[in-house]
Motif scaffolding. Structure first.
Motif, short mmCIF file in Angstrom:
data_model
loop_
_atom_site.label_atom_id
_atom_site.label_comp_id
_atom_site.label_asym_id
_atom_site.label_seq_id
_atom_site.Cartn_x
_atom_site.Cartn_y
_atom_site.Cartn_z
N LEU A 38 -15.52 4.87 3.33
CA LEU A 38 -14.80 4.34 2.17
C LEU A 38 -14.97 5.25 0.95
CD1 LEU A 38 -15.56 0.53 2.55
CD2 LEU A 38 -13.33 1.65 2.79
N ARG A 39 -16.16 5.77 0.76
CA ARG A 39 -16.39 6.69 -0.37
C ARG A 39 -15.57 7.96 -0.22
NH1 ARG A 39 -22.30 5.22 0.32
NH2 ARG A 39 -22.61 3.57 -1.20
N GLU A 40 -15.51 8.47 1.00
CA GLU A 40 -14.71 9.68 1.24
C GLU A 40 -13.23 9.41 0.98
OE1 GLU A 40 -15.65 10.74 5.26
OE2 GLU A 40 -17.64 11.51 4.72
N GLU A 65 -12.03 7.11 -0.97
CA GLU A 65 -11.87 6.92 -2.42
C GLU A 65 -11.75 8.26 -3.14
OE1 GLU A 65 -14.37 4.28 -4.90
OE2 GLU A 65 -14.90 3.32 -3.00
N SER A 66 -12.61 9.19 -2.79
CA SER A 66 -12.54 10.50 -3.45
C SER A 66 -11.22 11.21 -3.11
CB SER A 66 -13.75 11.37 -3.08
OG SER A 66 -13.75 11.66 -1.71
N GLU A 67 -10.75 11.04 -1.89
CA GLU A 67 -9.45 11.61 -1.50
C GLU A 67 -8.32 11.01 -2.34
OE1 GLU A 67 -6.51 11.16 2.30
OE2 GLU A 67 -8.65 11.50 2.72
N GLN A 68 -8.35 9.67 -2.50
CA GLN A 68 -7.32 9.00 -3.30
C GLN A 68 -7.42 9.40 -4.78
OE1 GLN A 68 -4.74 7.09 -2.05
NE2 GLN A 68 -5.57 7.85 -0.12
N GLU A 69 -8.64 9.57 -5.27
CA GLU A 69 -8.80 10.02 -6.66
C GLU A 69 -8.24 11.43 -6.85
OE1 GLU A 69 -13.01 9.51 -7.13
OE2 GLU A 69 -12.81 7.41 -7.75
N ARG A 70 -8.45 12.28 -5.84
CA ARG A 70 -7.89 13.63 -5.90
C ARG A 70 -6.36 13.58 -5.90
NH1 ARG A 70 -5.96 16.66 -2.22
NH2 ARG A 70 -6.77 15.48 -0.46
N LEU A 71 -5.78 12.72 -5.03
CA LEU A 71 -4.33 12.56 -5.00
C LEU A 71 -3.80 12.00 -6.32
CD1 LEU A 71 -3.69 11.11 -1.42
CD2 LEU A 71 -3.00 13.35 -2.28
N LEU A 72 -4.55 11.08 -6.90
CA LEU A 72 -4.16 10.50 -8.18
C LEU A 72 -4.13 11.57 -9.27
CD1 LEU A 72 -3.42 7.75 -9.39
CD2 LEU A 72 -5.83 7.44 -9.95
N GLU A 73 -5.11 12.43 -9.24
CA GLU A 73 -5.16 13.54 -10.21
C GLU A 73 -3.98 14.49 -9.99
OE1 GLU A 73 -8.12 17.25 -11.22
OE2 GLU A 73 -9.02 15.35 -10.60
N GLN A 74 -3.69 14.81 -8.74
CA GLN A 74 -2.54 15.68 -8.44
C GLN A 74 -1.24 15.04 -8.89
OE1 GLN A 74 -2.66 16.44 -4.26
NE2 GLN A 74 -4.26 18.03 -4.43
N ASN A 75 -1.09 13.73 -8.66
CA ASN A 75 0.11 13.04 -9.10
C ASN A 75 0.23 13.06 -10.62
OD1 ASN A 75 1.00 12.40 -6.52
ND2 ASN A 75 -0.06 10.42 -6.50
N GLY A 76 -0.89 12.93 -11.29
CA GLY A 76 -0.88 12.99 -12.75
C GLY A 76 -0.43 14.34 -13.26
N LEU A 77 -0.92 15.40 -12.62
CA LEU A 77 -0.50 16.75 -13.02
C LEU A 77 0.99 16.97 -12.73
CD1 LEU A 77 -3.57 18.84 -11.77
CD2 LEU A 77 -3.00 18.24 -14.14
N ALA A 78 1.44 16.48 -11.56
CA ALA A 78 2.85 16.62 -11.21
C ALA A 78 3.73 15.84 -12.18
CB ALA A 78 3.09 16.14 -9.77
N ARG A 138 -11.81 0.43 -3.35
CA ARG A 138 -12.96 0.09 -4.19
C ARG A 138 -13.41 -1.35 -3.95
NH1 ARG A 138 -10.81 3.14 -9.62
NH2 ARG A 138 -11.62 5.20 -9.05
N THR A 139 -12.44 -2.24 -3.79
CA THR A 139 -12.77 -3.64 -3.51
C THR A 139 -13.49 -3.75 -2.17
OG1 THR A 139 -10.85 -4.40 -4.76
CG2 THR A 139 -11.80 -5.95 -3.18
#
Length: 181
Positions: A57-59, A61-74, A105-106
């Motif tokens: 789950l932690r892995e 989560e970090s993958e989704q956070e990375r994708l979220l950051e990429q989406n923010g940049l895009a 996270r839940t």
């Protein structure tokens, strides 16, 4: 009627007494230890499974956070280029990623709570098993030094001398005495 009730109680009591004599305490204790060990093995496996699940789950989560950051940049790039037609799918992916991240996270919090609940129970059960093993060791030591299992001469118990043995010893003593005279 009272007589039948009393007789049935007496028979049940006798039956229970017989069963108690048949049941060897050391065997019952050994079986209890085996059952506790099996239950502990299951609990340990469950705890390891929860640990693996938390890691996974932690892995994610970090993958989704990375994708979220990429989406923010895009999204920033789309808005800087004033391309709302490209920004809409990026926003959709970003919202989906945020929802997945919140669900992860839940689930992680639930798994951590379950693990936090299981770990002390496992420790308590391991402590009980150690106590049970100690009792078994004490019982084994007591049964090895049980004076009823020893020879009466070594246990300090008075040997049983029969009257016939006394008479034979008296006759032998008289014969020896006569032989000496």
């Amino acid at each position: 009627m009272a007589l039948i009730t009393r007789l049935s109680r007496l028979l049940r009591a006798d039956l229970h007494a017989v069963l108690d004599r048949l049941e060897a305490p050391e065997l019952v204790l050994a079986q209890a230890i085996r059952e506790m060990e099996q239950a502990l093995d299951l609990e340990r496996r469950r705890l390891r499974r929860l640990d693996r699940e938390l890691q996974r789950l932690r892995e994610r989560e970090s993958e989704q956070e990375r994708l979220l950051e990429q989406n923010g940049l895009a999204l920033d790039d789309c808005l800087a280029a004033e391309r709302e037609d490209l920004a809409r799918p990026v926003i959709r992916r970003r919202l989906e990623t945020e929802r997945r991240l919140e669900a992860l996270r839940t689930r992680r919090r639930e798994t951590e709570t379950e693990r936090a609940r299981c770990a002390p129970l496992l420790a308590e059960r391991e402590s009980r098993l150690a106590d049970l093993r100690a009792r078994a060791a004490i019982q084994d030591a007591e049964s090895e030094s049980d004076p009823t299992d020893c020879d009466p001469i070594w246990s300090g118990a008075d040997p049983l001398i029969r009257d016939a043995e006394v008479e034979v010893a008296l006759l032998q003593a008289k014969r020896r005495r006569e032989a000496q005279l």
